[in-house]
Every structure is written in C-alpha cells, then in structure tokens.
Scaffold this motif. Structure first.
Motif, mmCIF file in Angstrom:
data_model
loop_
_atom_site.group_PDB
_atom_site.id
_atom_site.type_symbol
_atom_site.label_atom_id
_atom_site.label_comp_id
_atom_site.label_asym_id
_atom_site.label_seq_id
_atom_site.Cartn_x
_atom_site.Cartn_y
_atom_site.Cartn_z
ATOM 1 N N VAL A 125 0.683 -1.173 0.048
ATOM 2 C CA VAL A 125 -0.040 -0.022 0.049
ATOM 3 C C VAL A 125 0.919 1.246 0.081
ATOM 4 O O VAL A 125 1.860 1.455 0.811
ATOM 5 C CB VAL A 125 -0.942 -0.089 1.262
ATOM 6 C CG1 VAL A 125 -0.399 -0.006 2.535
ATOM 7 C CG2 VAL A 125 -1.943 1.154 1.064
ATOM 8 N N ALA A 169 -6.746 4.127 1.427
ATOM 9 C CA ALA A 169 -6.390 3.156 0.879
ATOM 10 C C ALA A 169 -5.698 2.200 1.960
ATOM 11 O O ALA A 169 -5.637 0.857 1.747
ATOM 12 C CB ALA A 169 -5.280 3.350 -0.182
ATOM 13 N N ALA A 177 -6.392 -1.514 2.404
ATOM 14 C CA ALA A 177 -5.312 -2.673 2.494
ATOM 15 C C ALA A 177 -5.611 -3.614 3.776
ATOM 16 O O ALA A 177 -5.071 -4.886 3.666
ATOM 17 C CB ALA A 177 -4.151 -1.948 2.388
ATOM 18 N N VAL A 180 -2.252 -1.475 -3.391
ATOM 19 C CA VAL A 180 -3.309 -0.566 -3.071
ATOM 20 C C VAL A 180 -3.008 0.725 -2.904
ATOM 21 O O VAL A 180 -1.989 0.940 -2.435
ATOM 22 C CB VAL A 180 -4.076 -0.955 -1.505
ATOM 23 C CG1 VAL A 180 -5.258 -0.003 -1.501
ATOM 24 C CG2 VAL A 180 -4.459 -2.304 -1.591
#
Length: 141
Positions: A7, A18, A22, A108
């Motif tokens: 990520v 995000a 993740a 991600v």
C-alpha cells in the motif's frame, strides 16, 4: 488470494482510506501489508539551508510512515515499511519495482494523493501505478 499487499501512503485522506482498505483485505485473506512511502526529494541548488530542508522532508516522511504503521498495529495486521527517497524517478516505476521485489499480490493506492487530482480522473500518481504495476491494483476513492 491476496497475502502480500503493498500500500502506497503519502499522508493524504485518500491514502489513509487506501491503507484502511489494504488492512481490510489483509484481515480477510490472512495476509500482511507493506507500507510504502515515496519521498520526492527536491534538490535545492545553492544556499546553506539545503541539509535543513532535506531533514524536514525526511522527518515528514517518517511521520507519514509511522502513522501508517501505528494504524496497522492497532488493526492487528502484520506490517512492515519501506521508505523510498526519489530523486526524479517516476512513482509508478518505484511502486512497480517494490511490488516485484517483495512479491506483492496486490497494490493498493488512493485515487488522489498529496498532489491532488489535477486534470486526470485518477490523479497522475495512481495512473502511473496502474500502468506500471505487475499485479492487480485496487484504487480507493
């Protein structure tokens, strides 16, 4: 399915979302997360404050990564970190290389980072990552 989730974080609100996504994927699949922050270094030509400016940037990057690691720990997800200092390299290439070298199953990323959306629907950073990543990319709005 997704055991190694990379990520990208930059301290922005989409980046925080995000990270949350993740961590949720890692929890669902029994995976682990690698937090990646790419600190873009601005070269300061001349002047005596170059080291001070660089130091401030490094401290800010460490705070972003530290906050993400604390979030992962609070969620009970196994995580490690990678702080990359970029001197003119493209974000998409850095993330793609990090994903390859770690053997990530998923990347991600937030739809817009610190730089904002600009004129592109997914932001220039997210777009670069999508095009360069060797594995699936989950883009979080």
């Amino acid at each position: 399915m997704f055991k190694r989730i990379l990520v990208a974080v930059d301290g922005s609100a989409p980046s925080d979302k995000a990270l949350d996504a993740a961590l949720a994927v890692a929890r669902e699949h029994g995976g682990r997360v690698r937090v990646l922050h790419v600190a873009a270094e601005m070269l300061h030509v001349g002047g005596s404050d170059s080291d001070e400016v660089l130091g401030i940037g490094q401290e800010a990057a460490a705070r972003v990564v530290g906050r993400a690691m604390a979030t992962a720990a609070a969620a009970g997800i196994d995580a490690d970190k990678m702080l990359f200092h970029s001197f003119g390299e493209r974000l998409g290439d850095i993330v793609a290389n990090a994903a390859r070298s770690w053997g990530a199953d998923l990347v991600v990323v937030g739809s817009h980072g610190r730089q904002g959306a600009g004129d592109t629907p997914l932001g220039s950073g997210a777009g670069q990552i999508i095009r360069a990543a060797p594995v699936p990319v989950l883009v979080v709005r």
